[in-house]
Design an enzyme around this catalytic site. Structure first.
Site, PDB file in Angstrom:
ATOM      1  CG  ASP A 114     -21.342  27.909  -6.214  1.00  0.00           C
ATOM      2  OD1 ASP A 114     -21.070  28.859  -6.498  1.00  0.00           O
ATOM      3  OD2 ASP A 114     -22.870  27.011  -6.381  1.00  0.00           O
ATOM      4  CG  MET A 145       5.943 -17.596   5.269  1.00  0.00           C
ATOM      5  SD  MET A 145       8.140 -17.213   4.437  1.00  0.00           S
ATOM      6  CE  MET A 145       8.046 -16.212   6.252  1.00  0.00           C
ATOM      7  CG  LEU A 192     -27.627  40.867 -13.402  1.00  0.00           C
ATOM      8  CD1 LEU A 192     -29.175  40.247 -13.001  1.00  0.00           C
ATOM      9  CD2 LEU A 192     -28.034  42.133 -14.456  1.00  0.00           C
ATOM     10  CB  THR A 228       3.225  -6.313   4.537  1.00  0.00           C
ATOM     11  OG1 THR A 228       3.948  -7.873   4.816  1.00  0.00           O
ATOM     12  CG2 THR A 228       2.238  -5.865   5.806  1.00  0.00           C
ATOM     13  CB  ALA A 229       0.432 -11.283   4.237  1.00  0.00           C
ATOM     14  CB  ILE A 235       8.168  -6.964   5.080  1.00  0.00           C
ATOM     15  CG1 ILE A 235       7.802  -5.888   5.000  1.00  0.00           C
ATOM     16  CG2 ILE A 235       6.905  -8.537   5.757  1.00  0.00           C
ATOM     17  CD1 ILE A 235       6.390  -4.989   5.746  1.00  0.00           C
ATOM     18  N   GLY A 258       3.440 -12.122  -3.512  1.00  0.00           N
ATOM     19  CA  GLY A 258       3.214 -11.363  -2.716  1.00  0.00           C
ATOM     20  C   GLY A 258       3.507 -10.533  -1.027  1.00  0.00           C
ATOM     21  N   GLY A 259       2.397  -9.819  -1.327  1.00  0.00           N
ATOM     22  CA  GLY A 259       2.783  -8.851   0.082  1.00  0.00           C
ATOM     23  C   GLY A 259       2.915  -7.859  -0.802  1.00  0.00           C
ATOM     24  CG  ASP A 300       5.442 -15.523  -5.311  1.00  0.00           C
ATOM     25  OD1 ASP A 300       4.448 -14.579  -4.980  1.00  0.00           O
ATOM     26  OD2 ASP A 300       6.456 -14.585  -4.609  1.00  0.00           O
ATOM     27  CE  LYS A 315      10.871 -18.575  -3.239  1.00  0.00           C
ATOM     28  NZ  LYS A 315      12.205 -17.729  -2.884  1.00  0.00           N
TER      29      LYS A 315
END
Length: 454
Positions: A22, A382, A43, A331-332, A306, A301-302, A248, A270
Site C-alpha cells: 500500500d 428584517m 516478491l 444566507t441567514a 438575497i 452579511g449573509g 456593513d 445599516k
C-alpha cells in the site's frame, strides 16, 4: 537546514521502487505523475501494480533485491515492510551516489519525500525532515483548502504572457503592478475555473490596455450569517487580497479579523429605520474606489443577492464598465435554521421554502394567500418590527393560529438566541428580541427539540 529542498525533473528517467504494498502504491502514483520510467522490485505485487504493468506504465522486477536493479537509476525509494531490506537498498544506493528515500527511516535516508500540494506548474512541498510527518500532512491539507484548483492554470497562463509583459511595460514597477492585477483578478480566476478561454483572453487584453483609472475591480462577497467558519473559502481568499473592504453592520468581528491587515476598512452599516450611509452613497463609494484602481471587496452579511441589494450595487458598476464578480455566501435563513435545529424543508412538513422581506410597506403588495398555504416554510428577513402585521395578515388569510413559529437572534454566533411559540403569539414574542433576528414560520419548527445542537 538538514535537507536541501529541490524539485527534480524525472520525465523518462529510470527510478526504482523496492516494495509493492500500500505504501509503495502511494509512492508509485507520485512517480508516475512525474513521468518517471518506473521499475518496481518485489516478491509479490498488488493488483494495482499488476494493472499498471499490463498498461505499460511500470516494469516489474520480481524477486529479492539485487544491486543490478540500481543500474542507470536516478532515484530509489525503499518501501518494503522489512527494515533490513530497506536499509540494504539504502546502503547500495549510497555507494553508487544515488539519492534514496527510505520509508519509515527518514534519518537514514539521503532524500525525503515531502507532502505535496500539486497545482502544476505550481508545486508546494512541505517537509519536517522526517521528524513530524503528520504535522507536514496537516499543513498540506490546510494549503490544499486555501489554494484554488485553477491556480496551476493561472500560473501556466502567466508563463505564456511573460514576453508580452516585458514588451508592453518598460519598467519593473509597471510589470510588478500588472502581475499584481493579473493574479488578483477574481474575474480572470473564475473564467479559467469555468474553462472559458475566449473570455479569459478578453480579460487579459483589458488588463494590458485599460488605463489605470479603469483597472480597479469590485468583488461582492457574502460573509454568511455570522460564524466566521461559515465564510466560504473563496470569500476568504478575496478579503485577503482586497485593498479596500466596504462592510456593513451584519458582518461579524471574527470575519473582519480575517481581512488583510493593511487593507482599508470602510463601515457603511445599516439597520432597520436608520441608514448610517444611504444606499446611493454606498454605490458611489464603490464606484470611486474601483475607479482609483483599487481591488474592492463589498462584504455583506449573509448572501448579497438575497435581500442584500447586491444587484443594485452591481448595476451602477456595470453602467461605468467597472469589472465585478460575486462570491455567494451562506444566507441567514440557511445558517440560522441549521444552527437552530430547524430544517427548512422536510418530507412530512414542508415541500417548499419562501424567503420574504419584512419591509412590507416598501416593496409592493405581498401575496398573503399564497404565503398562508400549508406544507411550506416561511422565513422573514428584517421582519421583527413588522411581526404584528405579519401575524395579522397570515391569520386573515387562513393560516392556523397554532402554526409553530421561531425567532432566531444573532444566529450562528455564540450569542445566538432561539425561542419558539405559535403564530397567535408572534407579536408578543417579537417584543422580546432585538435585531438582527429572523422569523421562521412553519411546522418544521416542531423538529427543533429533536434536532437542536447549538
Amino acid at each position: 537546514m538538514d535537507y536541501f529542498p529541490l524539485f527534480c525533473r524525472l520525465q523518462g528517467k529510470r527510478c526504482l521502487l523496492v516494495g509493492a504494498g500500500d505504501v509503495a502504491e502511494r509512492k508509485a502514483r507520485l512517480l508516475l505523475d512525474a513521468g518517471a520510467d518506473l521499475h518496481v522490485g518485489a516478491l509479490d505485487f498488488s493488483p494495482a501494480f499488476q494493472q499498471w504493468a499490463q498498461q505499460g506504465k511500470v516494469t516489474l522486477l520480481q524477486g529479492t533485491f539485487t544491486e543490478a536493479w540500481l543500474e542507470a537509476c536516478w532515484l530509489v525509494i525503499a518501501a518494503t515492510n522489512d527494515d533490513a531490506v530497506n536499509q540494504r537498498v539504502g546502503d547500495a544506493a549510497e555507494a553508487r551516489r544515488i539519492f534514496c528515500n527510505l520509508v519509515d527511516a527518514p534519518q537514514e535516508a539521503s532524500a525525503i519525500m515531502p507532502s505535496i500540494v500539486d497545482r502544476s506548474p505550481l508545486m508546494i512541498a512541505v517537509s519536517s525532515g522526517g521528524r513530524a510527518p503528520v504535522l507536514a500532512r496537516l499543513l498540506r491539507e490546510k494549503l490544499e483548502a486555501m489554494l484554488p484548483q485553477h491556480l496551476g492554470e493561472l500560473a501556466a497562463l502567466a508563463g505564456s504572457l511573460r514576453s508580452r509583459v516585458k514588451r508592453t511595460f518598460a519598467s519593473m514597477a509597471q510589470r510588478r503592478a500588472f502581475w499584481e492585477r493579473f493574479f488578483a483578478s477574481d474575474r480572470l480566476a473564475q473564467t479559467l475555473a469555468n474553462g472559458d478561454r475566449p473570455r479569459a483572453e478578453h480579460i487579459i487584453n483589458t488588463l494590458f490596455d485599460a488605463p489605470p483609472s479603469q483597472r480597479g475591480e469590485v468583488v461582492l462577497v457574502g460573509a454568511g450569517p455570522g460564524d466566521a467558519g461559515l465564510l466560504t473559502l473563496k470569500g476568504l481568499q478575496c478579503i485577503q487580497q482586497a485593498d479596500v473592504v466596504v462592510y456593513d453592520r451584519l458582518v461579524s468581528e471574527p470575519i473582519l479579523n480575517l481581512v488583510r491587515r493593511d487593507a482599508e476598512r470602510i463601515f457603511v452599516g445599516k439597520q432597520a429605520g436608520h441608514h448610517c450611509v444611504p444606499q446611493a452613497q454606498i454605490n458611489q463609494l464603490l464606484l470611486e474606489q474601483a475607479q482609483s484602481g483599487k481591488r474592492v471587496v463589498r462584504l455583506k452579511g449573509g448572501d448579497p443577492f438575497i435581500f442584500g441589494r447586491g444587484g443594485e450595487e452591481l448595476e451602477i458598476l456595470a453602467q461605468h464598465n467597472i469589472a465585478f464578480s460575486v462570491v455567494p455566501g451562506i444566507t441567514a435563513a440557511s445558517g440560522c435554521a441549521a444552527y437552530s435545529g430547524i430544517p427548512l424543508t422536510h418530507r412530512d412538513h414542508a415541500q417548499s421554502v419562501r424567503f420574504v422581506t419584512g419591509h412590507l410597506q416598501q416593496h409592493g403588495e405581498i401575496e398573503w394567500d399564497k404565503l398562508a398555504a400549508e406544507q411550506q416554510t416561511l422565513v422573514f428577513y428584517m421582519g421583527l418590527n413588522q411581526a404584528a402585521d405579519i401575524q395579522q395578515r397570515l391569520l386573515q388569510h387562513g393560516m392556523d393560529a397554532a402554526m409553530p413559529v421561531a425567532i432566531v437572534q444573532h444566529g450562528t454566533t455564540p450569542q445566538q438566541r432561539v425561542e419558539t411559540a405559535t403564530l397567535a403569539q408572534l407579536e408578543t414574542l417579537a417584543r422580546q428580541f432585538v435585531s438582527p433576528a429572523l422569523i421562521i414560520v412553519g411546522r418544521v419548527v416542531t423538529l427543533r427539540d429533536r434536532l437542536r445542537w447549538f
